[in-house]
Enzyme design. Structure first.
Site, PDB file in Angstrom:
ATOM      1  N   GLU A  94      13.631   1.267  -3.692  1.00 32.07           N
ATOM      2  CA  GLU A  94      13.487   0.659  -5.029  1.00 32.07           C
ATOM      3  C   GLU A  94      14.637  -0.299  -5.338  1.00 32.07           C
ATOM      4  OE1 GLU A  94      13.070   3.880  -4.407  1.00 32.07           O
ATOM      5  OE2 GLU A  94      11.102   4.487  -5.207  1.00 32.07           O
ATOM      6  N   PHE A 141       8.034  18.018 -12.780  1.00 34.67           N
ATOM      7  CA  PHE A 141       8.304  17.431 -11.462  1.00 34.67           C
ATOM      8  C   PHE A 141       8.522  15.913 -11.593  1.00 34.67           C
ATOM      9  CE2 PHE A 141       6.658  15.489  -7.471  1.00 34.67           C
ATOM     10  CZ  PHE A 141       7.718  15.889  -6.659  1.00 34.67           C
ATOM     11  N   GLN A 142       9.601  15.433 -11.038  1.00 33.06           N
ATOM     12  CA  GLN A 142       9.985  14.015 -11.049  1.00 33.06           C
ATOM     13  C   GLN A 142      10.111  13.457 -12.460  1.00 33.06           C
ATOM     14  OE1 GLN A 142       7.498  11.957  -8.102  1.00 33.06           O
ATOM     15  NE2 GLN A 142       9.109  12.381  -6.611  1.00 33.06           N
ATOM     16  N   LYS A 195       2.096   9.126 -17.268  1.00 33.51           N
ATOM     17  CA  LYS A 195       0.928   9.083 -16.396  1.00 33.51           C
ATOM     18  C   LYS A 195      -0.381   9.177 -17.177  1.00 33.51           C
ATOM     19  CE  LYS A 195      -1.177  10.423 -12.214  1.00 33.51           C
ATOM     20  NZ  LYS A 195      -1.032  10.875 -10.849  1.00 33.51           N
ATOM     21  N   MET A 212      37.401  -6.895   0.787  1.00 31.70           N
ATOM     22  CA  MET A 212      38.027  -7.100  -0.523  1.00 31.70           C
ATOM     23  C   MET A 212      38.897  -5.904  -0.908  1.00 31.70           C
ATOM     24  SD  MET A 212      38.557  -9.314  -2.712  1.00 31.70           S
ATOM     25  CE  MET A 212      37.421 -10.607  -3.154  1.00 31.70           C
TER      26      MET A 212
HETATM   27  C1  LIG Z   1      28.001  -0.544  -4.807  1.00 33.51           C
HETATM   28  C2  LIG Z   1      29.441  -0.916  -4.691  1.00 33.51           C
HETATM   29  N1  LIG Z   1      30.318  -0.025  -4.191  1.00 33.51           N
HETATM   30  C3  LIG Z   1      31.634  -0.349  -4.072  1.00 33.51           C
HETATM   31  C4  LIG Z   1      32.086  -1.569  -4.471  1.00 33.51           C
HETATM   32  C5  LIG Z   1      33.562  -1.940  -4.369  1.00 33.51           C
HETATM   33  N2  LIG Z   1      33.750  -3.028  -3.404  1.00 33.51           N
HETATM   34  C6  LIG Z   1      33.877  -4.321  -3.779  1.00 33.51           C
HETATM   35  S1  LIG Z   1      34.015  -5.355  -2.489  1.00 33.51           S
HETATM   36  C7  LIG Z   1      33.956  -4.094  -1.392  1.00 33.51           C
HETATM   37  C8  LIG Z   1      34.058  -4.342   0.085  1.00 33.51           C
HETATM   38  C9  LIG Z   1      32.893  -5.114   0.617  1.00 33.51           C
HETATM   39  O1  LIG Z   1      32.972  -5.131   2.020  1.00 33.51           O
HETATM   40  P1  LIG Z   1      32.006  -6.067   2.865  1.00 33.51           P
HETATM   41  O2  LIG Z   1      30.619  -5.884   2.405  1.00 33.51           O
HETATM   42  O3  LIG Z   1      32.236  -5.833   4.298  1.00 33.51           O
HETATM   43  O4  LIG Z   1      32.469  -7.521   2.425  1.00 33.51           O
HETATM   44  P2  LIG Z   1      33.893  -8.238   2.637  1.00 33.51           P
HETATM   45  O5  LIG Z   1      34.724  -7.961   1.434  1.00 33.51           O
HETATM   46  O6  LIG Z   1      34.505  -7.674   3.886  1.00 33.51           O
HETATM   47  O7  LIG Z   1      33.559  -9.682   2.753  1.00 33.51           O
HETATM   48  C10 LIG Z   1      33.826  -2.870  -2.040  1.00 33.51           C
HETATM   49  C11 LIG Z   1      33.769  -1.553  -1.382  1.00 33.51           C
HETATM   50  C12 LIG Z   1      31.127  -2.462  -5.007  1.00 33.51           C
HETATM   51  N3  LIG Z   1      31.466  -3.661  -5.463  1.00 33.51           N
HETATM   52  N4  LIG Z   1      29.820  -2.123  -5.082  1.00 33.51           N
END
Ligand SMILES: Cc1ncc(C[n+]2csc(CCOP(=O)(O)OP(=O)(O)O)c2C)c(N)n1
Length: 585
Positions: free
Chosen positions: A69, A131-132, A181, A496
């Site tokens: 989803e 349920f659900q 539903k 990041m």
């Molecule tokens: C759902 C979610 N979980 C955690 C984060 C925190 N977060 C921001 S950037 C990042 C790292 C992303 O890594 P990658 O996808 O390899 O991209 P890069 O920064 O290496 O380009 C994280 C964990 C987020 N933004 N969204």
């Protein structure tokens, strides 16, 4: 429910004219969707929405079965951004609905118009932990523009009409329609239905489109007296389809312009007046220009913290003019001398209508040009000549696609580099998760974008981590032969997060390195998609040329230098003028 159906059986050959008369709530819903001109729905079925799926089978409407989803709702967001029409999503009750929550919150904070249908348990058992059962009304109240739970089938035409109206007018956003539903199964009396032409009657919801003339006059006065004006364009310009008016306005008065992350594409990325993006990873010139300007004209941006940095030092010398369709945004974060409530296009048309004295901006332009010379975006080439910098990969992608692609991104370093190194030629060509920063967004959003624009090239730039959050949607590329190009800038880490740990936690890389990653080429191949891997600078150009120019879906695993940082950077709490990394050390 899971009976094997042959491909022939799957597609009912019913023409619109042969459609059956609606007989129950589900039929009414599908009819209402047809009446709204809905072209495509992204979703996933389950018990509470079976009646609706059956109605969609009998009165065909294009439904894309995602593999999760969350994939469905991000695809709908990508579709909405590129088509500038509402995205439509459907999921079952309970886990189906809760799997949509991240996407709903994402759409809310980035003002993306969505109409989201969720199944619900029957009204007789709501509140019994059936349920659900999940209280999706309670869960989504703070993250929707509005939500409805349908109680009576005869309300369906009105509610659907209102839902699309609310989602796609004023400040856009997501609307949830929860469908018990029994309501989808209830038979109804045709005579009880309201007239299909009944006007929408929402006395408490009257968005203002036309700007106040006196406020426009005040803006003109401030702009004509400015010595150091700057325009800040946000996503409001794109939602209002006002690129043409914006470009005419800045050219006529020679106004330098910067954009927010979500406003990219509202002016040509390489326009000579464009200073690039502002904010945490904005260009040094854009950030210094905001700090020094004497008039700041904000069109359709909400002054969020990633854009402003420390509010105490944000545009300290500026008379602020803020055009926004949402009055709640004006003065929320930045004191505003000239508030203008209205639609960006209509406000720009009003500003263009009455020619005024051009501000004397010669010295200001010289200063900005000198800054651009002194503080360009920069990177240092690695010692290993074959190692690829992500910035170089993006410059190559820009060259091969000539700035014409629709670009979606996931969230992280690659997102910021794409914002910096892929200047967009066009509007409605940039799809990224700004306010919520949702990892897993970029790839499914590209699928929705490709459905919206089947003939344009769509490139999804992802990190190796974020891509894995919704990688299951690879199946859709194969199923619909969608020629989306996935570029994974693979640094084997949560880039990041690692960058922040390097900058603010003395390089304690706590759970941010990912030494084990799948073989992305094989993963693509497992779904029947061509995979490419780029290891060296020498092979980079040729592989991008081949993969990005092909008419087929493709995944490109581009191995990039791991320890590389996005610069410049405004550290959290710092002011825009206090950027680090404006120049090589
Ligand atoms: C759902 C979610 N979980 C955690 C984060 C925190 N977060 C921001 S950037 C990042 C790292 C992303 O890594 P990658 O996808 O390899 O991209 P890069 O920064 O290496 O380009 C994280 C964990 C987020 N933004 N969204």
């Amino acid at each position: 429910m899971c009976a094997n159906t042959s491909v022939d059986e799957k597609q009912p050959m019913m023409q619109q004219s042969e459609q059956q008369q609606p007989k129950d709530g589900a039929d009414l819903l599908v009819k209402a969707l047809h009446d709204q001109g809905v072209e495509i729905i992204f979703g996933y079925p389950g018990g509470a929405v079976l009646q609706i799926y059956d109605a969609m089978y009998r009165n065909p409407i294009r439904h894309i079965l995602a593999r999760h989803e969350q994939g469905a709702i991000h695809a709908a967001e990508g579709y909405a951004r590129v088509s500038n029409k509402p995205g439509v999503v459907i999921a079952t009750s309970g886990p189906g609905a809760t799997n949509l929550v991240t996407g709903i919150a994402d759409a809310m904070i980035d003002s993306i118009p969505l109409v989201v249908f969720t199944g619900q348990v029957s009204t007789a058992v709501i509140g019994t932990d059936a349920f659900q059962e999940a209280d999706i009304m309670g869960i989504t109240t703070p993250i929707t523009k509005h939500n409805y739970q349908v109680q009576d089938p005869k309300d369906i035409p009105r509610i659907v009409k209102e839902a699309f109206h609310i989602a796609n007018t004023g400040r856009k956003g997501p609307v949830v329609v929860d469908f018990p539903k029994n309501v989808s199964m209830d038979l109804f009396n045709v005579e009880d239905l309201p007239s299909p032409d009944a006007p929408i009657d929402l006395p408490g919801y009257q968005p203002t489109y036309k700007p106040n003339y006196l406020q426009i006059q005040k803006a003109i006065k401030a702009l004509s007296q400015a010595k150091k004006p700057i325009v800040l364009a946000g996503a409001g310009v794109l939602f209002a389809d006002a690129k043409k008016e914006l470009t005419e306005f800045i050219e006529r008065y020679e106004l330098p312009i910067t954009t927010t992350l979500l406003g990219l594409g509202s002016v040509h990325g390489e326009h000579e007046l464009n200073l690039g993006m502002a904010g945490m990873h904005g260009t040094a010139t854009a950030n210094y220009a905001i700090t020094e300007c004497d008039v700041l004209l904000n069109i359709g941006a909400r002054f969020d913290d990633r854009l402003t940095g420390n509010l105490a030092t944000f545009a300290p010398n500026a008379t602020v003019i803020h055009i926004d369709i949402d009055p709640a945004e004006i003065g929320k974060n930045v004191p505003t001398e000239v508030p203008i409530v209205g639609d960006a296009k209509q406000a720009l048309q009003a500003l263009l209508k009455k020619p005024f004295d051009k501000p004397e901006v010669g010295a200001w332009h010289e200063r900005l040009q000198a800054m651009q010379q002194e503080y360009p975006l920069w990177y240092t080439l690695p010692e290993n000549e074959q190692e690829i910098l992500p910035q170089q990969a993006l410059q190559t992608i820009h060259r091969v696609t000539e700035g014409e692609a629709i670009v979606t991104t996931d969230v992280g370093q690659h997102q910021m580099w794409t914002a910096q190194y892929y200047p967009l030629n066009n509007d409605h060509s940039w799809v990224t998760s700004g306010g919520l920063g949702t990892m897993g967004f970029g790839f499914p959003a590209a699928i929705g974008a490709q459905f919206a624009e089947p003939d344009r090239r769509v490139v999804a730039v992802c990190g190796d981590a974020g891509f894995q959050m919704t990688a299951q949607e690879l199946a859709l590329l194969k199923e619909f032969n969608l020629p989306v190009k996935i570029v994974i800038l693979n640094n084997s880490c949560l880039g990041m997060v690692r960058q922040w740990q390097q900058a603010f936690y003395e390089k304690r890389y706590s759970s941010s390195l990912m030494p084990v990653q799948p073989d992305f080429v094989k993963l693509a191949e497992a779904y029947g998609i061509k995979g490419y891997r780029i290891d060296t600078l020498q092979e980079m150009d040729a592989i991008f040329e081949e993969a990005l120019r092909s008419d087929e879906p493709a995944l490109i695993d581009c191995r990039v230098k791991q320890i590389e940082n996005v610069t410049p950077m405004v550290a959290p709490g710092a002011g825009l003028h206090e950027m680090i990394g404006v120049k090589p050390q």
